[in-house]
Design a protein around this motif. Structure first.
Motif, mmCIF file in Angstrom:
data_model
loop_
_atom_site.group_PDB
_atom_site.id
_atom_site.type_symbol
_atom_site.label_atom_id
_atom_site.label_comp_id
_atom_site.label_asym_id
_atom_site.label_seq_id
_atom_site.Cartn_x
_atom_site.Cartn_y
_atom_site.Cartn_z
ATOM 1 N N SER A 113 0.992 -1.128 0.154
ATOM 2 C CA SER A 113 -0.231 0.058 -0.032
ATOM 3 C C SER A 113 1.053 1.177 0.137
ATOM 4 C CB SER A 113 -0.950 0.029 1.349
ATOM 5 O OG SER A 113 -1.651 1.211 1.316
ATOM 6 N N CYS A 114 0.424 2.312 -0.760
ATOM 7 C CA CYS A 114 1.202 3.507 -0.847
ATOM 8 C C CYS A 114 0.470 4.567 -0.124
ATOM 9 C CB CYS A 114 1.236 4.072 -2.392
ATOM 10 S SG CYS A 114 2.562 5.455 -2.465
ATOM 11 N N THR A 115 -0.097 3.910 1.066
ATOM 12 C CA THR A 115 -0.820 4.797 1.911
ATOM 13 C C THR A 115 -0.035 5.874 2.653
ATOM 14 O OG1 THR A 115 -2.286 4.952 4.018
ATOM 15 C CG2 THR A 115 -0.593 3.072 3.868
ATOM 16 N N SER A 116 -0.549 6.904 3.017
ATOM 17 C CA SER A 116 0.126 7.871 3.756
ATOM 18 C C SER A 116 0.005 7.740 4.962
ATOM 19 C CB SER A 116 -0.604 9.410 3.265
ATOM 20 O OG SER A 116 -0.430 9.674 1.670
ATOM 21 N N ALA A 117 -0.990 7.234 5.575
ATOM 22 C CA ALA A 117 -0.989 7.314 7.146
ATOM 23 C C ALA A 117 -1.818 5.875 7.557
ATOM 24 C CB ALA A 117 -2.039 8.525 7.504
ATOM 25 N N VAL A 118 -2.634 5.204 6.797
ATOM 26 C CA VAL A 118 -3.361 4.129 7.523
ATOM 27 C C VAL A 118 -2.394 3.010 7.954
ATOM 28 C CG1 VAL A 118 -5.194 2.404 7.095
ATOM 29 C CG2 VAL A 118 -5.286 4.408 5.707
ATOM 30 N N PRO A 119 -2.719 2.663 9.045
ATOM 31 C CA PRO A 119 -1.762 1.336 9.550
ATOM 32 C C PRO A 119 -1.716 0.227 8.735
ATOM 33 C CG PRO A 119 -3.135 2.629 11.381
ATOM 34 C CD PRO A 119 -3.678 3.002 10.185
ATOM 35 N N ILE A 120 -0.602 -0.181 8.494
ATOM 36 C CA ILE A 120 -0.730 -1.608 7.553
ATOM 37 C C ILE A 120 -1.267 -2.663 8.410
ATOM 38 C CG2 ILE A 120 0.916 -3.230 6.318
ATOM 39 C CD1 ILE A 120 0.833 -0.178 5.421
ATOM 40 N N THR A 121 -1.302 -3.044 9.409
ATOM 41 C CA THR A 121 -1.985 -3.968 10.200
ATOM 42 C C THR A 121 -3.318 -4.016 10.081
ATOM 43 O OG1 THR A 121 -0.276 -3.801 12.006
ATOM 44 C CG2 THR A 121 -2.362 -5.019 12.568
ATOM 45 N N LEU A 122 -4.090 -2.710 10.147
ATOM 46 C CA LEU A 122 -5.572 -2.493 9.607
ATOM 47 C C LEU A 122 -5.901 -3.048 8.172
ATOM 48 C CD1 LEU A 122 -8.452 -1.534 10.316
ATOM 49 C CD2 LEU A 122 -7.603 0.713 9.414
#
Length: 297
Positions: A113-122
């Protein structure tokens, strides 16, 4: 399994696709928006041309654009060995994408994921392969950055980390591995700074130009926080702040009124031509500053 999949043909998706294609990988970009798919090849070629103008030599210089295929159906990723999710920074959107990918991709496929803030565990909890989910936080513009913030959750397997760092290495990127938390390192710090910098402008203490000059000329930063926010996209900044607020409960991440106003007005930064500063576009996707704006501009 072969090739790299990218979900999302926005700024980050096209940038990551360019990185992978210039490294010699076959790439499939998925987006449900026909307009995004139509614009994607043009933006990709503009990005390749800009990289070369700036002296960035691709690892596999010939035919990079031809190695990218643009499609609407995620089922086209059924043979991808590695998929990078680059959709909007909203948890329900990412959840839907990851659940769909989990259905169509082989069990061995890594989801990054190229997410900016969402926890990877979630994010991993939305799949049946939590050991194969990892964060690859590319910075904008992805082709011009030499490092990627890689987020390893407690569930991420060693083989997934190895495959991720190996893929980034083929792109000439250094993987800086960090643990999992809302915002990780980069945006846990940066988003709070941007929000406070915007609040300083909102309260009339200084205009955007002065705020950025303080960070550049006093602290030696290459770019001030508000110009950085313009580069990221103020809509993405606001989305990231909402994620941080939801995941931490810290009221300091509540987006200030000025940020919300600018986004509501369509002033989302470089990509729209106006944010905290104003830009003129010399090539699609590559705006340059025109003049600085104060609070009331």
């Amino acid at each position: 399994m072969t090739g790299v999949g990218i979900v999302g043909a926005g700024t980050m998706g096209v940038g990551v696709a360019q990185c992978a294609a210039e490294a010699g990988h076959q790439v499939v970009v998925v987006d449900s928006d026909p307009a995004a798919l139509a614009a994607g090849p043009v933006r990709l070629r503009d990005g390749i041309r800009m990289s070369r103008l700036l002296g960035r030599t691709p690892l596999e210089p010939e035919g990079a654009a031809e190695r990218v295929r643009w499609v609407r159906d995620p089922a086209e990723l059924h043979e991808a060995g590695f998929v990078v999710e680059c959709v909007r920074e909203r948890i329900p959107v990412k959840e839907a994408v990851l659940r769909r990918l989990d259905e169509v991709c082989p069990p061995e496929t890594v989801f990054a994921s190229c997410t900016s803030a969402v926890p990877i565990t979630l994010l991993a909890s939305y799949t049946n392969r939590p050991d194969r989910v990892i964060g690859t936080h590319f910075m904008n513009p992805a082709p011009l950055k030499d490092a990627v913030e890689v987020i390893r959750s407690p569930l991420t397997g060693a083989e997934t980390l190895r495959r991720t760092t190996e893929l980034l290495g083929t792109m000439g990127k250094e993987a800086i591995v960090v643990g999992d938390a809302p915002g990780f390192v980069s945006n846990r710090v940066l988003m709070a700074t941007v929000n406070d910098a915007a609040r300083v402008v909102q309260e009339g203490t200084a205009d955007a130009a002065a705020v950025d000059r303080i960070f550049q000329e006093c602290f030696g930063h290459a770019m001030g926080p508000l110009r950085t926010a313009d580069l990221i996209g103020l809509d993405t900044v606001v989305d990231s702040l909402h994620v941080l607020l939801e995941c931490t409960g810290d009221k300091g991440f509540e987006p200030c009124e000025l940020l919300a106003e600018l986004v509501a007005e369509g002033r989302t930064g470089r990509k729209s031509g106006r944010g905290f500063h104003t830009y003129r576009t010399i090539q699609a996707g590559n705006p340059v500053p025109l003049r600085n704006l104060s609070r009331g501009a």
